[in-house]
Write an enzyme that holds these catalytic residues in place. Structure first.
Site, PDB file in Angstrom:
ATOM      1  N   LYS A  68       0.136  -1.291  -0.337  1.00  0.00           N
ATOM      2  CA  LYS A  68       0.061  -0.068  -0.282  1.00  0.00           C
ATOM      3  C   LYS A  68       1.262   1.229   0.130  1.00  0.00           C
ATOM      4  O   LYS A  68       0.304   2.467  -0.628  1.00  0.00           O
ATOM      5  CB  LYS A  68      -1.704   0.020   1.057  1.00  0.00           C
ATOM      6  CG  LYS A  68      -2.570  -1.355   0.889  1.00  0.00           C
ATOM      7  CD  LYS A  68      -3.023  -0.751   2.210  1.00  0.00           C
ATOM      8  CE  LYS A  68      -4.232  -2.240   1.894  1.00  0.00           C
ATOM      9  NZ  LYS A  68      -5.173  -1.605   3.077  1.00  0.00           N
ATOM     10  N   ASP A 104     -10.136   2.282   3.080  1.00  0.00           N
ATOM     11  CA  ASP A 104      -9.993   1.373   3.831  1.00  0.00           C
ATOM     12  C   ASP A 104     -10.909   2.183   5.019  1.00  0.00           C
ATOM     13  O   ASP A 104     -10.843   1.909   5.926  1.00  0.00           O
ATOM     14  CB  ASP A 104      -8.412   1.137   5.410  1.00  0.00           C
ATOM     15  CG  ASP A 104      -8.322   0.230   4.094  1.00  0.00           C
ATOM     16  OD1 ASP A 104      -8.819  -0.415   3.838  1.00  0.00           O
ATOM     17  OD2 ASP A 104      -6.656   0.031   4.099  1.00  0.00           O
TER      18      ASP A 104
HETATM   19  P1  NAP Z   1       0.986  -2.822   7.370  1.00  0.00           P
HETATM   20  O1  NAP Z   1       1.006  -1.544   6.882  1.00  0.00           O
HETATM   21  O2  NAP Z   1       2.109  -4.076   6.989  1.00  0.00           O
HETATM   22  O3  NAP Z   1       1.617  -2.222   8.915  1.00  0.00           O
HETATM   23  C1  NAP Z   1       1.801  -3.725   9.899  1.00  0.00           C
HETATM   24  C2  NAP Z   1       2.296  -2.570  11.145  1.00  0.00           C
HETATM   25  O4  NAP Z   1       1.880  -4.125  12.100  1.00  0.00           O
HETATM   26  C3  NAP Z   1       3.162  -2.063  11.247  1.00  0.00           C
HETATM   27  O5  NAP Z   1       2.730  -1.230  12.470  1.00  0.00           O
HETATM   28  C4  NAP Z   1       3.970  -3.319  12.092  1.00  0.00           C
HETATM   29  O6  NAP Z   1       5.139  -2.957  13.315  1.00  0.00           O
HETATM   30  C5  NAP Z   1       2.839  -3.554  12.654  1.00  0.00           C
HETATM   31  N1  NAP Z   1       3.787  -5.119  12.794  1.00  0.00           N
HETATM   32  C6  NAP Z   1       3.930  -6.086  12.004  1.00  0.00           C
HETATM   33  N2  NAP Z   1       4.774  -7.347  12.858  1.00  0.00           N
HETATM   34  C7  NAP Z   1       4.361  -6.802  14.263  1.00  0.00           C
HETATM   35  C8  NAP Z   1       4.642  -7.906  15.017  1.00  0.00           C
HETATM   36  N3  NAP Z   1       5.176  -9.275  15.294  1.00  0.00           N
HETATM   37  N4  NAP Z   1       4.439  -7.428  16.686  1.00  0.00           N
HETATM   38  C9  NAP Z   1       4.255  -6.475  16.609  1.00  0.00           C
HETATM   39  N5  NAP Z   1       3.860  -5.443  15.843  1.00  0.00           N
HETATM   40  C10 NAP Z   1       3.909  -6.047  13.822  1.00  0.00           C
HETATM   41  O7  NAP Z   1       0.335  -3.437   7.248  1.00  0.00           O
HETATM   42  P2  NAP Z   1      -1.831  -2.188   7.550  1.00  0.00           P
HETATM   43  O8  NAP Z   1      -2.013  -2.865   6.012  1.00  0.00           O
HETATM   44  O9  NAP Z   1      -1.621  -2.008   8.874  1.00  0.00           O
HETATM   45  O10 NAP Z   1      -2.365  -4.011   8.409  1.00  0.00           O
HETATM   46  C11 NAP Z   1      -2.943  -4.368   8.812  1.00  0.00           C
HETATM   47  C12 NAP Z   1      -3.182  -5.639   8.998  1.00  0.00           C
HETATM   48  O11 NAP Z   1      -4.486  -5.379   8.884  1.00  0.00           O
HETATM   49  C13 NAP Z   1      -3.461  -6.921   8.006  1.00  0.00           C
HETATM   50  O12 NAP Z   1      -3.278  -8.186   8.729  1.00  0.00           O
HETATM   51  C14 NAP Z   1      -4.300  -5.920   7.217  1.00  0.00           C
HETATM   52  O13 NAP Z   1      -4.701  -7.389   5.997  1.00  0.00           O
HETATM   53  C15 NAP Z   1      -5.364  -6.179   7.303  1.00  0.00           C
HETATM   54  N6  NAP Z   1      -6.501  -5.017   7.181  1.00  0.00           N
HETATM   55  C16 NAP Z   1      -7.338  -5.746   6.936  1.00  0.00           C
HETATM   56  C17 NAP Z   1      -7.399  -4.774   6.718  1.00  0.00           C
HETATM   57  C18 NAP Z   1      -9.830  -4.647   6.057  1.00  0.00           C
HETATM   58  O14 NAP Z   1     -10.199  -4.549   5.186  1.00  0.00           O
HETATM   59  N7  NAP Z   1     -10.091  -5.723   7.145  1.00  0.00           N
HETATM   60  C19 NAP Z   1      -8.063  -3.210   5.931  1.00  0.00           C
HETATM   61  C20 NAP Z   1      -6.438  -2.831   6.039  1.00  0.00           C
HETATM   62  C21 NAP Z   1      -5.654  -3.950   6.196  1.00  0.00           C
HETATM   63  P3  NAP Z   1       6.410  -1.717  12.497  1.00  0.00           P
HETATM   64  O15 NAP Z   1       6.605  -0.350  12.035  1.00  0.00           O
HETATM   65  O16 NAP Z   1       7.132  -2.492  13.639  1.00  0.00           O
HETATM   66  O17 NAP Z   1       6.737  -2.654  11.042  1.00  0.00           O
END
Ligand code: NAP
Length: 278
Positions: A68, A104
């Site tokens: 993204k 989102d």
């Molecule tokens: P992202 O931009 O990659 O961000 C992920 C976040 O999670 C970052 O803050 C990361 O921290 C943290 N993280 C990753 N691994 C971790 C760990 N082991 N322990 C603690 N924190 C950790 O991803 P995103 O787009 O925000 O998506 C996050 C989740 O939301 C995904 O599972 C996605 O599928 C879901 N989502 C769902 C919808 C829906 O419509 N339901 C929409 C959007 C997203 P760091 O910065 O330290 O790496």
């Protein structure tokens, strides 16, 4: 004159679990439109070429983890939401310009209304994670006038830096392990990928001391109930997985790409039970 055939796609990595193809098939059928939706799992080194070439033949592209932010950097133009969130989940070409949008935030807002129905407005909120999805939830919370939000992140320096762009004044960032003391939150949002089919586990070592006064949303929808959500439910909290947000953000993307209304309430009635078999 031949009927237009819509072509949509999803870009991400390890996306076999995605329900987006089924949502868009449903939406096309419901709207009486012809079209298809393809899933494209690519290595990061191939993303730019894919956006400049293949995406030109599509009417719309959804973008998911981990691209993204990468795609936001490739767009010629960003919507106001995509620009503040710093991430794109909905892209399309308009003439010679690649446009990036983010649905989102509005999708989360729709889901939040369902979760908080019959509850007082939330005042104290905990968001776990500081990535693109977390920023989308924060934008919506700010629009609702929520002033006290704690973001729990494993890397607080990085989270503070990425959240700075959002310019949300009521925000404090704490290390992940510090949020487990519990602070009387009335809403908790789990916005990391931890607990998903690709990354099992839970982002916090143990559940916060919560009860039925707290509403909890995990943005993950595969599995339908993460470990985090299960623990919250067992504490008596009202819980919701990421399915309503997923359907609502897809609805907004469909409307941007086709100009045709997506029957969101009907989708919730038909798709939620289909996606969550008892
Ligand atoms: P992202 O931009 O990659 O961000 C992920 C976040 O999670 C970052 O803050 C990361 O921290 C943290 N993280 C990753 N691994 C971790 C760990 N082991 N322990 C603690 N924190 C950790 O991803 P995103 O787009 O925000 O998506 C996050 C989740 O939301 C995904 O599972 C996605 O599928 C879901 N989502 C769902 C919808 C829906 O419509 N339901 C929409 C959007 C997203 P760091 O910065 O330290 O790496």
């Amino acid at each position: 004159m031949s009927e237009k055939y819509f072509r949509f796609g999803l870009l991400g990595q390890q996306i076999a679990y995605s329900l987006s193809p089924r949502i868009f098939d449903w939406a096309l059928r419901e709207a009486g439109l012809a079209g298809s939706y393809e899933s494209c799992s690519l290595a990061e080194s191939d993303v730019a070429v894919f956006m400049w070439t293949h995406v030109k033949s599509l009417d719309g592209l959804n973008v998911t983890v981990p691209y993204k932010t990468v795609v936001a950097g490739l767009c010629h133009e960003l919507s106001a939401d995509a620009s503040r969130i710093g991430a794109v989940n909905t892209a399309y070409w308009s003439g010679n310009r690649l446009i990036g949008d983010n649905t989102d935030s509005s999708g989360f807002g729709f889901a939040l209304d369902l979760l908080l129905k019959n509850r007082p407005p939330c005042r104290r909120v905990l968001v776990i994670g500081g990535g693109g999805a977390a920023r989308a939830t924060l934008l919506e919370l700010e629009r609702r006038g929520v002033r006290e939000v704690t973001v729990a992140a494993r890397d607080t320096t990085r989270a503070e830096s990425t959240l700075q762009h959002l310019a949300f004044s009521g925000l404090r960032v704490v290390p992940l392990n510090d949020c487990i003391s519990g602070d009387g939150y009335d809403l908790m949002i789990q916005a990391t990928p931890i607990g998903s089919v690709n990354q099992p586990g839970t982002p916090v070592p143990r559940m916060l001391p919560i009860d039925s006064a707290t509403a909890v949303m995990d943005l993950i929808y595969a599995p339908r109930e993460t470990e985090f959500l299960r623990q919250a439910r067992e504490c008596g909290a009202q819980t919701m997985n990421g399915l309503p947000m997923l359907i609502a953000q897809a609805a907004a993307a469909f409307e941007i790409w086709t100009g045709v209304r997506f029957a969101l309430e009907k989708a919730m009635l038909e798709l939620l039970p289909e996606f969550s078999p008892r």
